[in-house]
Design an enzyme around this catalytic site. Sequence first.
Site, PDB file in Angstrom:
ATOM      1  N   GLY A 190       0.831  -1.206   0.000  1.00  0.00           N
ATOM      2  CA  GLY A 190       0.000   0.000   0.000  1.00  0.00           C
ATOM      3  C   GLY A 190       0.865   1.254   0.000  1.00  0.00           C
ATOM      4  O   GLY A 190       0.508   2.281  -0.585  1.00  0.00           O
ATOM      5  N   ASN A 191       2.021   1.139   0.651  1.00  0.00           N
ATOM      6  CA  ASN A 191       2.917   2.297   0.707  1.00  0.00           C
ATOM      7  C   ASN A 191       3.641   2.532  -0.612  1.00  0.00           C
ATOM      8  O   ASN A 191       4.149   3.611  -0.856  1.00  0.00           O
ATOM      9  CB  ASN A 191       3.927   2.119   1.838  1.00  0.00           C
ATOM     10  CG  ASN A 191       3.237   2.188   3.184  1.00  0.00           C
ATOM     11  OD1 ASN A 191       2.692   3.211   3.552  1.00  0.00           O
ATOM     12  ND2 ASN A 191       3.223   1.081   3.900  1.00  0.00           N
TER      13      ASN A 191
ATOM     14  N   LYS B  17      -0.708  -2.157  13.735  1.00  0.00           N
ATOM     15  CA  LYS B  17      -0.685  -1.926  12.285  1.00  0.00           C
ATOM     16  C   LYS B  17      -0.779  -0.432  11.980  1.00  0.00           C
ATOM     17  O   LYS B  17      -1.797   0.204  12.262  1.00  0.00           O
ATOM     18  CB  LYS B  17      -1.878  -2.670  11.670  1.00  0.00           C
ATOM     19  CG  LYS B  17      -2.179  -2.334  10.245  1.00  0.00           C
ATOM     20  CD  LYS B  17      -1.392  -3.181   9.296  1.00  0.00           C
ATOM     21  CE  LYS B  17      -1.562  -2.703   7.868  1.00  0.00           C
ATOM     22  NZ  LYS B  17      -0.462  -3.125   7.018  1.00  0.00           N
TER      23      LYS B  17
ATOM     24  N   LYS C 181      -1.500  -7.371   5.031  1.00  0.00           N
ATOM     25  CA  LYS C 181      -1.752  -7.963   3.713  1.00  0.00           C
ATOM     26  C   LYS C 181      -0.704  -9.013   3.344  1.00  0.00           C
ATOM     27  O   LYS C 181      -0.999  -9.914   2.552  1.00  0.00           O
ATOM     28  CB  LYS C 181      -1.863  -6.884   2.636  1.00  0.00           C
ATOM     29  CG  LYS C 181      -0.582  -6.185   2.275  1.00  0.00           C
ATOM     30  CD  LYS C 181       0.009  -6.685   0.997  1.00  0.00           C
ATOM     31  CE  LYS C 181       1.297  -5.972   0.628  1.00  0.00           C
ATOM     32  NZ  LYS C 181       2.217  -5.495   1.622  1.00  0.00           N
TER      33      LYS C 181
ATOM     34  N   LYS D 113       6.305  -9.247   6.679  1.00  0.00           N
ATOM     35  CA  LYS D 113       6.767  -9.718   5.357  1.00  0.00           C
ATOM     36  C   LYS D 113       7.659 -10.946   5.527  1.00  0.00           C
ATOM     37  O   LYS D 113       7.515 -11.944   4.815  1.00  0.00           O
ATOM     38  CB  LYS D 113       7.562  -8.621   4.641  1.00  0.00           C
ATOM     39  CG  LYS D 113       6.704  -7.527   4.070  1.00  0.00           C
ATOM     40  CD  LYS D 113       7.538  -6.593   3.205  1.00  0.00           C
ATOM     41  CE  LYS D 113       6.872  -5.247   3.092  1.00  0.00           C
ATOM     42  NZ  LYS D 113       5.510  -5.291   2.554  1.00  0.00           N
TER      43      LYS D 113
HETATM   44  P1  ADP Z   1       4.209  -2.152   2.382  1.00  0.00           P
HETATM   45  O1  ADP Z   1       3.157  -1.140   2.186  1.00  0.00           O
HETATM   46  O2  ADP Z   1       4.971  -2.464   1.139  1.00  0.00           O
HETATM   47  O3  ADP Z   1       3.745  -3.370   3.123  1.00  0.00           O
HETATM   48  P2  ADP Z   1       5.626  -1.451   4.838  1.00  0.00           P
HETATM   49  O4  ADP Z   1       5.831  -0.037   5.248  1.00  0.00           O
HETATM   50  O5  ADP Z   1       4.646  -2.264   5.604  1.00  0.00           O
HETATM   51  O6  ADP Z   1       5.316  -1.419   3.275  1.00  0.00           O
HETATM   52  O7  ADP Z   1       7.005  -2.242   4.870  1.00  0.00           O
HETATM   53  C1  ADP Z   1       8.130  -1.744   4.154  1.00  0.00           C
HETATM   54  C2  ADP Z   1       8.958  -0.848   5.066  1.00  0.00           C
HETATM   55  O8  ADP Z   1       9.645  -1.640   6.037  1.00  0.00           O
HETATM   56  C3  ADP Z   1      10.079  -0.098   4.369  1.00  0.00           C
HETATM   57  O9  ADP Z   1       9.610   1.113   3.816  1.00  0.00           O
HETATM   58  C4  ADP Z   1      11.083   0.137   5.504  1.00  0.00           C
HETATM   59  O10 ADP Z   1      10.986   1.469   5.966  1.00  0.00           O
HETATM   60  C5  ADP Z   1      10.624  -0.786   6.624  1.00  0.00           C
HETATM   61  N1  ADP Z   1      11.649  -1.630   7.229  1.00  0.00           N
HETATM   62  C6  ADP Z   1      11.744  -1.847   8.557  1.00  0.00           C
HETATM   63  N2  ADP Z   1      12.757  -2.688   8.827  1.00  0.00           N
HETATM   64  C7  ADP Z   1      13.319  -3.029   7.656  1.00  0.00           C
HETATM   65  C8  ADP Z   1      14.390  -3.898   7.290  1.00  0.00           C
HETATM   66  N3  ADP Z   1      15.078  -4.595   8.216  1.00  0.00           N
HETATM   67  N4  ADP Z   1      14.726  -4.011   5.984  1.00  0.00           N
HETATM   68  C9  ADP Z   1      14.035  -3.320   5.044  1.00  0.00           C
HETATM   69  N5  ADP Z   1      13.000  -2.483   5.324  1.00  0.00           N
HETATM   70  C10 ADP Z   1      12.625  -2.341   6.611  1.00  0.00           C
HETATM   71 MG    MG Z   2       3.053  -3.470   5.115  1.00  0.00          MG
END
Ligand code: ADP
Ligand code: MG
Length: 316
Positions: free
Chosen positions: A20-21, A138, A217, A279
């Site tokens: 979503g981001n 969340k 998600k 993730k």
């Molecule tokens: P999405 O909308 O794709 O699910 P999220 O914001 O939930 O995005 O997850 C991606 C984010 O996770 C990245 O923008 C980054 O800022 C953050 N992040 C936190 N820890 C890590 C890590 N260890 N490695 C990579 N990204 C990370």
């Molecule tokens: Mg996310």
Amino acid sequence: MKRPAHSPSKKDILVVALGGNALIRKGEVGSVQEQFKNLRIPLSQVAHLSRDYRIVITHGNGPQVGNLLLQQECCDALPRLPLEILVAQTQGQIGYMIESTLDNELMKLGLDIEQRFLTVLSYVLVDEHDPAFQHPSKPIGPAFTEEVAAGLPYLTVKTSKGYRRVVASPKPISIVEKREIDALIEMGFIVISCGGGGIPVIKESRMFHGIDAVIDKDLASAKLAEEIGADLFIMATDVPGVALSYGKSGEHFLRRLGLQDARRYLTEGEFPEGSMGPKVEAAIQFLENGGKRAVIASIEDIQSALQGEAGTEFEK
Ligand code: ADP
Ligand code: MG
């Protein structure tokens, strides 16, 4: 759970989870025009990939569902809608944006006649006693500065994007429409489903009831991928993959990550809940439940990550 058996002569099933981001990028206000423009990046690649894979697209809704919640709170003249309804709204709005963008991208390749697609509103079973209801984690909606966040009437947490509102995010137990989704894949459709983690529902005897939460998600996508017997699972986001010491001086992105190491780094706090944590958990769950490949990559790199040239590949 038993994975459905698919004919080996058919193309592999690929689940592409769009962040979503990644639809509203850092520094953007999140206008509809921006979201349409951003969607072309993953969906032009999905259009190409539809030649080689049967594809299911899932997507996040963190920014969008949080914005809808804020819009509710700006107006006292109308009854407020619960989160479950707002999640359903984001499945419709983002599903529409994905469909129309994908249509254009397929058209550019001359694939629009043979390759059809459909968005499936989907709800996802959760446990009403999930401890997540007592511990909102969340992040949704816009990012605020620390000063603004301190004055807000709801809980916020510090994320890499700023301070964001947090809501309960229970674990997905099962995708209610999995059989319908499976049937559509068998009929050759590209299916868009489990948007925003799915509409969260609990079961009382034989009835489903919506509940106030936003399911992650990536965890919902892993559950769907498992339940439809998908072969490959890629999570496309706004960073190049999984990093150690993310945002710190020793930050480095990993090209490969073994499941044992992934579990250890999770417990060591390398991957925060609400963003990279789910993730990594989703990748582990998918591979443990019979999936062949799980990859986390930037939204720009979906094709190259599947070719093993970008992103972080999980290894059994
Ligand atoms: P999405 O909308 O794709 O699910 P999220 O914001 O939930 O995005 O997850 C991606 C984010 O996770 C990245 O923008 C980054 O800022 C953050 N992040 C936190 N820890 C890590 C890590 N260890 N490695 C990579 N990204 C990370
Ligand atoms: Mg996310």
